[in-house]
Motif scaffolding. Structure first.
Motif, mmCIF file in Angstrom:
data_model
loop_
_atom_site.group_PDB
_atom_site.id
_atom_site.type_symbol
_atom_site.label_atom_id
_atom_site.label_comp_id
_atom_site.label_asym_id
_atom_site.label_seq_id
_atom_site.Cartn_x
_atom_site.Cartn_y
_atom_site.Cartn_z
ATOM 1 N N ARG A 4 0.716 -1.054 -0.129
ATOM 2 C CA ARG A 4 0.067 -0.005 0.016
ATOM 3 C C ARG A 4 0.886 1.431 -0.220
ATOM 4 O O ARG A 4 0.581 2.192 -0.353
ATOM 5 C CB ARG A 4 -1.015 0.098 1.319
ATOM 6 C CG ARG A 4 -2.038 0.926 1.137
ATOM 7 C CD ARG A 4 -2.943 0.807 2.106
ATOM 8 N NE ARG A 4 -2.320 1.214 3.543
ATOM 9 C CZ ARG A 4 -2.675 0.577 4.761
ATOM 10 N NH1 ARG A 4 -3.533 -0.389 4.804
ATOM 11 N NH2 ARG A 4 -1.975 0.922 5.667
ATOM 12 N N ARG B 186 -4.645 11.536 0.450
ATOM 13 C CA ARG B 186 -4.450 11.121 -1.089
ATOM 14 C C ARG B 186 -5.676 11.443 -1.729
ATOM 15 O O ARG B 186 -5.888 11.382 -2.895
ATOM 16 C CB ARG B 186 -4.179 9.760 -0.970
ATOM 17 C CG ARG B 186 -2.779 9.642 -0.586
ATOM 18 C CD ARG B 186 -2.306 7.868 -0.322
ATOM 19 N NE ARG B 186 -2.540 7.278 -1.734
ATOM 20 C CZ ARG B 186 -2.543 6.011 -1.839
ATOM 21 N NH1 ARG B 186 -2.557 5.296 -0.759
ATOM 22 N NH2 ARG B 186 -2.799 5.160 -3.190
ATOM 23 N N ILE B 187 -6.863 11.369 -0.817
ATOM 24 C CA ILE B 187 -8.361 11.596 -1.456
ATOM 25 C C ILE B 187 -9.220 12.217 -0.609
ATOM 26 O O ILE B 187 -9.081 11.758 0.917
ATOM 27 C CB ILE B 187 -8.661 10.187 -2.177
ATOM 28 C CG1 ILE B 187 -9.938 10.293 -3.090
ATOM 29 C CG2 ILE B 187 -9.094 9.203 -0.954
ATOM 30 C CD1 ILE B 187 -10.159 9.315 -4.236
ATOM 31 N N VAL C 254 -12.255 12.450 2.188
ATOM 32 C CA VAL C 254 -12.787 11.477 2.865
ATOM 33 C C VAL C 254 -14.146 10.829 2.548
ATOM 34 O O VAL C 254 -14.652 9.898 2.518
ATOM 35 C CB VAL C 254 -13.022 11.940 4.503
ATOM 36 C CG1 VAL C 254 -11.694 11.520 5.290
ATOM 37 C CG2 VAL C 254 -13.149 13.218 4.548
ATOM 38 N N TYR D 266 -15.040 10.565 -0.830
ATOM 39 C CA TYR D 266 -15.033 9.855 -1.924
ATOM 40 C C TYR D 266 -14.517 8.443 -1.332
ATOM 41 O O TYR D 266 -14.653 7.350 -2.096
ATOM 42 C CB TYR D 266 -13.877 10.327 -2.761
ATOM 43 C CG TYR D 266 -14.501 11.717 -3.364
ATOM 44 C CD1 TYR D 266 -15.529 11.647 -4.342
ATOM 45 C CD2 TYR D 266 -13.738 13.042 -3.103
ATOM 46 C CE1 TYR D 266 -15.945 12.963 -4.815
ATOM 47 C CE2 TYR D 266 -14.087 14.008 -3.745
ATOM 48 C CZ TYR D 266 -15.289 14.209 -4.539
ATOM 49 O OH TYR D 266 -15.560 15.342 -5.282
ATOM 50 N N GLN D 267 -13.735 8.267 -0.386
ATOM 51 C CA GLN D 267 -12.937 7.140 -0.076
ATOM 52 C C GLN D 267 -13.973 6.029 0.120
ATOM 53 O O GLN D 267 -13.362 4.780 -0.386
ATOM 54 C CB GLN D 267 -12.300 7.577 1.192
ATOM 55 C CG GLN D 267 -10.943 6.521 1.393
ATOM 56 C CD GLN D 267 -9.909 6.805 2.547
ATOM 57 O OE1 GLN D 267 -10.462 7.640 3.255
ATOM 58 N NE2 GLN D 267 -8.734 6.220 2.468
ATOM 59 N N ILE E 44 -11.181 -0.778 -3.856
ATOM 60 C CA ILE E 44 -9.761 -0.756 -4.261
ATOM 61 C C ILE E 44 -9.414 -2.131 -4.743
ATOM 62 O O ILE E 44 -9.718 -3.187 -4.576
ATOM 63 C CB ILE E 44 -9.208 -0.963 -2.682
ATOM 64 C CG1 ILE E 44 -9.723 0.437 -1.953
ATOM 65 C CG2 ILE E 44 -7.729 -0.998 -2.750
ATOM 66 C CD1 ILE E 44 -9.257 1.691 -2.182
ATOM 67 N N TYR F 55 -5.592 5.377 -5.895
ATOM 68 C CA TYR F 55 -6.976 5.983 -5.869
ATOM 69 C C TYR F 55 -7.234 6.517 -7.161
ATOM 70 O O TYR F 55 -8.188 6.719 -7.772
ATOM 71 C CB TYR F 55 -7.156 7.233 -4.707
ATOM 72 C CG TYR F 55 -7.257 6.584 -3.360
ATOM 73 C CD1 TYR F 55 -8.217 5.819 -3.050
ATOM 74 C CD2 TYR F 55 -6.181 6.904 -2.321
ATOM 75 C CE1 TYR F 55 -8.266 5.158 -1.822
ATOM 76 C CE2 TYR F 55 -6.360 6.278 -1.034
ATOM 77 C CZ TYR F 55 -7.639 5.519 -0.728
ATOM 78 O OH TYR F 55 -7.569 5.337 0.380
ATOM 79 N N SER G 25 -10.462 4.962 -8.781
ATOM 80 C CA SER G 25 -11.531 5.880 -9.164
ATOM 81 C C SER G 25 -12.044 5.638 -10.562
ATOM 82 O O SER G 25 -13.274 5.633 -10.792
ATOM 83 C CB SER G 25 -11.161 7.248 -8.432
ATOM 84 O OG SER G 25 -10.059 7.502 -9.509
ATOM 85 N N ALA H 246 -14.063 11.565 -8.215
ATOM 86 C CA ALA H 246 -13.267 10.760 -7.182
ATOM 87 C C ALA H 246 -11.851 10.963 -7.794
ATOM 88 O O ALA H 246 -10.946 11.449 -7.369
ATOM 89 C CB ALA H 246 -13.705 9.579 -6.816
ATOM 90 N N ALA I 198 -8.673 13.023 -6.439
ATOM 91 C CA ALA I 198 -7.334 12.429 -6.294
ATOM 92 C C ALA I 198 -6.152 12.857 -6.922
ATOM 93 O O ALA I 198 -5.087 12.979 -6.565
ATOM 94 C CB ALA I 198 -7.427 10.660 -6.563
ATOM 95 N N ARG J 117 0.264 12.260 3.177
ATOM 96 C CA ARG J 117 0.145 11.128 2.471
ATOM 97 C C ARG J 117 0.929 9.981 2.989
ATOM 98 O O ARG J 117 1.687 10.291 3.892
ATOM 99 C CB ARG J 117 0.793 11.437 0.920
ATOM 100 C CG ARG J 117 0.115 12.852 0.035
ATOM 101 C CD ARG J 117 0.880 12.849 -1.249
ATOM 102 N NE ARG J 117 0.869 11.666 -2.044
ATOM 103 C CZ ARG J 117 -0.353 11.430 -2.935
ATOM 104 N NH1 ARG J 117 -1.259 12.345 -2.826
ATOM 105 N NH2 ARG J 117 -0.190 10.236 -3.496
#
Lengths: 316, 337
Positions: free
Chosen positions: B97, B169-170, B172, B174-175, B180, B185, B189, B197, B201, B287
């Motif tokens: 990740r 990174r993106i 909240v 949209y998360q 995944i 992202y 997306s 999204a 990102a 990030r």
């Protein structure tokens, strides 16, 4: 200036120089000559005589920071007009054959790609078939197999690279080919074959300018000859005139050195140029016939329609 | 032949990774702190000593050092990377990740830096010592010299002031709406078909990516400027001009091409450098990333995670060096690899 329709290259009072810390260094000084169409024209002289600079001027390869004076006309295009120059215009019209072909071919491209680049630069919309056909034609003129097309330049031998370079020059469809020391890296056999090859180029309507230090080679290949010394033209004429009746002491010396024939009673060897920066005749420090008038620069005087010499002895 | 080369590289890479694991374990072993203490959650009280004793046995820390080393390395090559002592999550999950998050920034940075650098560098070389060339030279000097973390803080403050939120990174909101797949992202997306999204990102990734790109950009400009102006005097370039090949085409095919091998080699090393450089920028922008994860793992003696991250980084290094070599081979026919 008037342009003689019979000549393809014309230089008038042409000087080419570079700026140095000690002032301007003129590599070529007030040179005037005409190259007749479809002839083999030799520029002969030793290292430092300015012959390569002159060849680079004709093929448009002088660096951008060059200083110029006088006129140079190549195929009716004014390339140098005093301090203005249009060197780019000469490229592709007067094509140079490199002195060292192995380093003059792009090592990153196959020979085929080199041919395609050269031909596309001349005519934008040629079909692939036409290109292929033309490539085969130029290769056969140079007696090369089609297999070389798939090779990279580093895989070619010296003689092959030389012929590829000439074939590429032909593919550019030039009016003039400038061969800079074409024989310097070749052995005796290849030298004579390159000589006859250069002579054959005339059949394609191409004027060949050969730059060489080898007066024997020049006498075999050329119709016309220009002898340079210290940046100046010292003698010019048809090859048979110059070789049978050399008028300038330097030309005599070159012929003597090449044929081992004694011209001077007190024979001396040809040594490198020195003292060129001095005023007066460029050859005066070496000349066995030096007199007081040599303190002034002798102008090129014609003794016949084609034969000229820059020496006070020949005039007076 | 390329296959033989790749095989050779793979074998070499395994040896390098083995070395990296062994060396990191040795460093962690001699480092102060007790991994078992972290593993049982930093216990306090009368039973603490007993709990730590159990943890030591569980982690195998009571065995002789060479056995520990053997177990750690074999575990890695059997793809059992273990569990992070601090985060109690599988190491592979965290490492991958983090790497994906870092690569997101790094790849965008280099996609911007290399082509733009080649273009600007070529202009500088072709118009050497012109006003433009001098401006480019000065600018790149400033870019190479300026600290990126400071520029990052400055950029963040300016963007916040302009009401552009680039933190994280993106967003909240949209998360939860994205499935995944790759962990990036930006890509996920798009897979989920969420353009809004994706844009969010991308806006959050671009500022750090641009900052990371400054150093490689300036470097590429400098290399191209110097090498290209040298290649313009090369015999075969002048010969191409004589044959009548002209303009940008001649520069591209007969001069710039020979700059690429040098550029590829230097970029291979610079990407490795940027992997470290990016950590400070990532931390300013809040990030995730390899650098941040490593910084969090080290104080806790989280040796499975440290080794996992270092291995992942080494693999990234090896891949970038290999790509550089392959590019060199593809461009220059004389090179044998």
């Amino acid at each position: 200036m008037d342009i003689n329709s019979e000549s393809i290259v014309k230089a008038e009072g042409l000087s080419i120089g570079y700026e140095t810390d000690e002032g301007i260094l003129w590599a070529v000084k007030e040179v005037s000559f005409e190259v007749p169409k479809t002839s083999v024209f030799c520029i002969v002289g030793e290292s430092g005589s300015g012959k390569t600079t002159l060849g680079n001027a004709i093929s448009g390869l002088l660096p951008p920071y060059v200083l110029t004076q006088g006129y140079l006309v190549v195929d009716n295009i004014v390339v140098i007009n005093n301090d203005k120059n249009n060197l780019k215009a000469a490229r592709g019209i007067a094509v140079r054959i490199p002195q060292n072909p192995s380093s003059a071919l792009n090592p990153y491209l196959k020979v085929r790609a080199l041919f395609e680049d050269v031909m596309k630069s001349k005519a934008k919309n040629v079909s692939k078939a036409e290109v292929r056909e033309a490539i085969v034609k130029y290769l056969s003129i140079m007696q090369l197999d089609e297999e070389v097309l798939e090779l990279y330049p580093y895989q070619l031998s010296g003689g092959m690279a030389q012929r590829v370079a000439i074939a590429l020059a032909l593919a550019a469809k030039p009016r003039i080919i400038v061969a800079d020391e074409p024989t310097s890296n070749l052995d005796a056999y290849l030298r004579s074959s390159v000589g006859s090859l250069l002579k054959r180029l005339i059949e394609f309507g191409i004027t060949v300018i050969v730059i060489t230090h080898d007066i024997v080679f020049a006498s075999h290949v050329c119709n016309y000859i220009v002898v340079m010394y210290g940046g100046r033209v010292v003698e010019v004429g048809k090859v048979e005139e110059v070789l049978s009746q050399p008028l300038h002491p330097y030309t005599m010396l070159l012929i003597e050195a090449a044929t081992l024939k004694k011209v001077f009673t007190n024979s001396m060897r040809v040594s490198a140029i020195e003292g060129v920066g001095e005023s007066g005749c460029v050859y005066k420090s070496k000349c066995p016939y030096r007199v007081n008038t040599c303190q002034a620069v002798p102008l090129l005087k014609y003794v016949s329609k084609t034969h000229g010499v820059a020496c006070w002895r020949a005039v007076t | 032949m390329l296959l033989a080369y790749v095989l050779k590289r793979v074998v070499l890479s395994i040896l390098i990774i083995f070395g990296v694991i062994a060396l990191s374990y040795v460093l962690i072993y001699i480092m102060p702190g007790n991994p078992a203490y972290t593993w049982v959650g930093k216990p306090k009280g009368p039973k603490a000593a007993e709990a730590i004793q159990i943890a030591v046995r569980e982690l195998g820390l009571d065995k002789p050092f060479y056995i520990q080393l053997y177990e750690v390395t074999t575990r890695f090559f059997s793809f059992n990377w273990g569990v992070s002592l601090r985060f109690k999550q599988p190491v592979a999950t965290i490492a991958i990740r983090s790497l994906v998050a870092t690569l997101e920034v790094l790849i965008i940075a280099y996609v911007i830096a290399i082509p733009l650098g080649i273009l600007i560098g070529s202009i500088a070389a072709l118009y050497r010592s012109s006003l433009g060339d001098k401006a480019i030279y000065t600018l790149t000097s400033i870019l190479i010299a300026s600290p990126r973390f400071w520029l990052a803080a400055l950029t963040l403050i300016i963007l916040q002031a302009l009401n552009v939120n680039v933190f994280g990174r993106i967003g909240v909101e949209y998360q939860p709406t994205i499935t995944i797949v790759t962990g990036s992202y930006i890509i996920d997306s798009l897979i989920s078909g969420r353009i809004d999204a994706f844009l969010d990102a991308l806006t959050r990734t671009l500022p750090p990516a641009l900052l990371v790109s400054l150093y490689p950009f300036a470097l590429v400009v400098r290399i191209v400027r110097i090498s290209l102006s040298e290649k313009l005097h090369e015999e075969y370039f002048r010969q191409a001009l004589s044959y009548g090949i002209s303009g940008w085409y001649a520069v591209k095919r007969y001069a710039l091409r020979s700059v690429i091998p040098v550029l590829a080699q230097i970029m291979g090393i610079t990407i490795a450098y940027s992997l470290v450089d990016v950590a400070t920028i990532e931390s300013v922008f809040g990030r995730e990333g390899v650098g941040i994860a490593l910084a969090k793992a080290i104080p806790y003696n989280d040796y499975p995670l440290i080794i996992g991250l270092l291995t992942v980084v080494s693999i990234a290094f090896i891949i970038s060096f290999t790509v550089a070599d392959i590019v060199h081979k593809l461009v220059d026919p004389r090179v044998r690899i």
